[in-house]
Scaffold this motif. Sequence first.
Motif, PDB file in Angstrom:
ATOM      1  N   SER A 181     -12.643  20.645  10.736  1.00 22.04           N
ATOM      2  CA  SER A 181     -13.964  21.288  10.752  1.00 22.04           C
ATOM      3  C   SER A 181     -14.618  21.393   9.382  1.00 22.04           C
ATOM      4  N   GLN A 182     -13.833  21.402   8.316  1.00 22.54           N
ATOM      5  CA  GLN A 182     -14.409  21.652   6.997  1.00 22.54           C
ATOM      6  C   GLN A 182     -15.193  20.455   6.482  1.00 22.54           C
ATOM      7  N   PHE A 183     -16.326  20.782   5.861  1.00 19.58           N
ATOM      8  CA  PHE A 183     -17.202  19.759   5.290  1.00 19.58           C
ATOM      9  C   PHE A 183     -17.636  20.216   3.909  1.00 19.58           C
ATOM     10  N   PHE A 184     -18.181  19.283   3.140  1.00 22.59           N
ATOM     11  CA  PHE A 184     -18.735  19.652   1.839  1.00 22.59           C
ATOM     12  C   PHE A 184     -20.055  18.941   1.622  1.00 22.59           C
ATOM     13  N   PHE A 192     -20.176  19.602  -8.780  1.00 20.78           N
ATOM     14  CA  PHE A 192     -19.301  18.803  -7.919  1.00 20.78           C
ATOM     15  C   PHE A 192     -19.716  18.954  -6.457  1.00 20.78           C
ATOM     16  N   MET A 193     -19.344  20.084  -5.807  1.00 19.47           N
ATOM     17  CA  MET A 193     -19.648  20.237  -4.394  1.00 19.47           C
ATOM     18  C   MET A 193     -19.484  21.688  -3.950  1.00 19.47           C
ATOM     19  N   ILE A 194     -20.008  21.979  -2.727  1.00 20.76           N
ATOM     20  CA  ILE A 194     -19.752  23.243  -2.045  1.00 20.76           C
ATOM     21  C   ILE A 194     -19.060  22.904  -0.737  1.00 20.76           C
ATOM     22  N   GLN A 195     -18.009  23.657  -0.400  1.00 24.33           N
ATOM     23  CA  GLN A 195     -17.200  23.348   0.788  1.00 24.33           C
ATOM     24  C   GLN A 195     -17.117  24.562   1.697  1.00 24.33           C
ATOM     25  N   GLY A 196     -17.227  24.317   2.994  1.00 29.50           N
ATOM     26  CA  GLY A 196     -17.112  25.409   3.960  1.00 29.50           C
ATOM     27  C   GLY A 196     -16.804  24.889   5.347  1.00 29.50           C
ATOM     28  N   GLY A 197     -16.894  25.835   6.296  1.00 25.93           N
ATOM     29  CA  GLY A 197     -16.742  25.464   7.692  1.00 25.93           C
ATOM     30  C   GLY A 197     -15.362  25.595   8.282  1.00 25.93           C
ATOM     31  N   GLY A 198     -14.470  26.342   7.637  1.00 21.37           N
ATOM     32  CA  GLY A 198     -13.132  26.456   8.214  1.00 21.37           C
ATOM     33  C   GLY A 198     -12.479  27.813   8.049  1.00 21.37           C
ATOM     34  N   LEU A 199     -12.975  28.606   7.085  1.00 20.91           N
ATOM     35  CA  LEU A 199     -12.363  29.897   6.799  1.00 20.91           C
ATOM     36  C   LEU A 199     -13.333  31.028   7.116  1.00 20.91           C
ATOM     37  N   ASP A 200     -12.773  32.187   7.523  1.00 22.12           N
ATOM     38  CA  ASP A 200     -13.611  33.361   7.756  1.00 22.12           C
ATOM     39  C   ASP A 200     -13.739  34.157   6.453  1.00 22.12           C
ATOM     40  N   LYS A 201     -14.437  35.299   6.515  1.00 27.66           N
ATOM     41  CA  LYS A 201     -14.692  36.107   5.315  1.00 27.66           C
ATOM     42  C   LYS A 201     -13.421  36.589   4.629  1.00 27.66           C
ATOM     43  N   LEU A 216     -10.796  34.758   4.332  1.00 20.75           N
ATOM     44  CA  LEU A 216     -10.133  33.514   3.926  1.00 20.75           C
ATOM     45  C   LEU A 216      -9.016  33.102   4.875  1.00 20.75           C
ATOM     46  N   ASN A 217      -9.149  33.510   6.129  1.00 21.98           N
ATOM     47  CA  ASN A 217      -8.217  33.057   7.167  1.00 21.98           C
ATOM     48  C   ASN A 217      -8.746  31.768   7.760  1.00 21.98           C
ATOM     49  N   GLN A 218      -7.862  30.790   7.912  1.00 22.55           N
ATOM     50  CA  GLN A 218      -8.224  29.504   8.513  1.00 22.55           C
ATOM     51  C   GLN A 218      -8.455  29.685  10.003  1.00 22.55           C
ATOM     52  N   LYS A 219      -9.609  29.240  10.506  1.00 22.59           N
ATOM     53  CA  LYS A 219      -9.863  29.260  11.944  1.00 22.59           C
ATOM     54  C   LYS A 219      -9.145  28.074  12.585  1.00 22.59           C
ATOM     55  N   ALA A 220      -8.642  28.285  13.780  1.00 18.84           N
ATOM     56  CA  ALA A 220      -7.979  27.197  14.512  1.00 18.84           C
ATOM     57  C   ALA A 220      -9.034  26.206  14.980  1.00 18.84           C
ATOM     58  N   GLY A 221      -8.848  24.955  14.620  1.00 22.41           N
ATOM     59  CA  GLY A 221      -9.823  23.934  14.964  1.00 22.41           C
ATOM     60  C   GLY A 221      -9.291  22.927  15.967  1.00 22.41           C
ATOM     61  N   ASN A 222     -10.065  21.882  16.140  1.00 24.54           N
ATOM     62  CA  ASN A 222      -9.701  20.778  17.028  1.00 24.54           C
ATOM     63  C   ASN A 222      -8.758  19.824  16.288  1.00 24.54           C
ATOM     64  N   PRO A 223      -8.162  18.873  17.009  1.00 24.99           N
ATOM     65  CA  PRO A 223      -7.316  17.877  16.327  1.00 24.99           C
ATOM     66  C   PRO A 223      -8.120  17.096  15.283  1.00 24.99           C
ATOM     67  N   PRO A 224      -7.453  16.561  14.272  1.00 29.18           N
ATOM     68  CA  PRO A 224      -8.139  15.801  13.220  1.00 29.18           C
ATOM     69  C   PRO A 224      -8.886  14.586  13.775  1.00 29.18           C
ATOM     70  N   VAL A 225      -9.911  14.206  13.057  1.00 28.54           N
ATOM     71  CA  VAL A 225     -10.741  13.057  13.430  1.00 28.54           C
ATOM     72  C   VAL A 225     -10.351  11.865  12.540  1.00 28.54           C
ATOM     73  N   ARG A 226     -10.516  10.676  13.077  1.00 32.72           N
ATOM     74  CA  ARG A 226     -10.255   9.448  12.305  1.00 32.72           C
ATOM     75  C   ARG A 226     -11.220   9.378  11.117  1.00 32.72           C
ATOM     76  N   ASN A 227     -10.715   9.038   9.963  1.00 35.10           N
ATOM     77  CA  ASN A 227     -11.520   8.948   8.749  1.00 35.10           C
ATOM     78  C   ASN A 227     -12.384   7.685   8.800  1.00 35.10           C
ATOM     79  N   GLU A 228     -13.695   7.872   8.773  1.00 33.43           N
ATOM     80  CA  GLU A 228     -14.648   6.760   8.813  1.00 33.43           C
ATOM     81  C   GLU A 228     -15.291   6.513   7.440  1.00 33.43           C
TER      82      GLU A 228
END
Length: 163
Positions: free
Chosen positions: A96-99, A48-57, A59-71
């Motif tokens: 911030s999270q991507f897969f 299926f997929m691999i997802q990352g870019g938002g949690l630390d080791k 599993l705490n969510q890092k504070a990110g920027n406001p959400p982006v418009r879905n394109e």
Amino acid sequence: MVTVKTSLGDFKVELFEKEAPATVRNFLDYVKSGFYRGTIFHRVIPGFMIQGGGLDKNLNQKAGNPPVRNEAANGLSNRRGTLAMARTNVVDSATSQFFVNLVDNDFLDFKAPTPQHYGYCVFGRVTEGMEVVDKIAAVPTATRYPHRDVPTETVEILDVVVE
């Protein structure tokens, strides 16, 4: 182009700025700020997929920027090796999270401008190092409440750098 440097190796990504300008700008803002350093691939589902870019080791969510418009309605498809933004059930909730798609996941594509059919925005494609992505996908996983499909061996994003 960016290089995603992980604890299991590096992979290079071509970004689709023309098709997903707001999403690429959002991603590059995170890259340039060093946000991804020390985050992990926290959700790995073979086939299926691999997802990352938002949690630390831990599993705490890092504070990110406001959400982006879905394109997602940009004509790009969630094919093997493409990068897309992770989000909640809210259409415009990606931060911030991507897969990385491990297979062709056409069911994640834009179908209609409704919450159920909006899809996930593809904004890049792995051009080198897909074997590293596959290596990440092969790491055993377990449940670490409340998260499922968490690699039992931490797969850290050491850095993401613009080429």
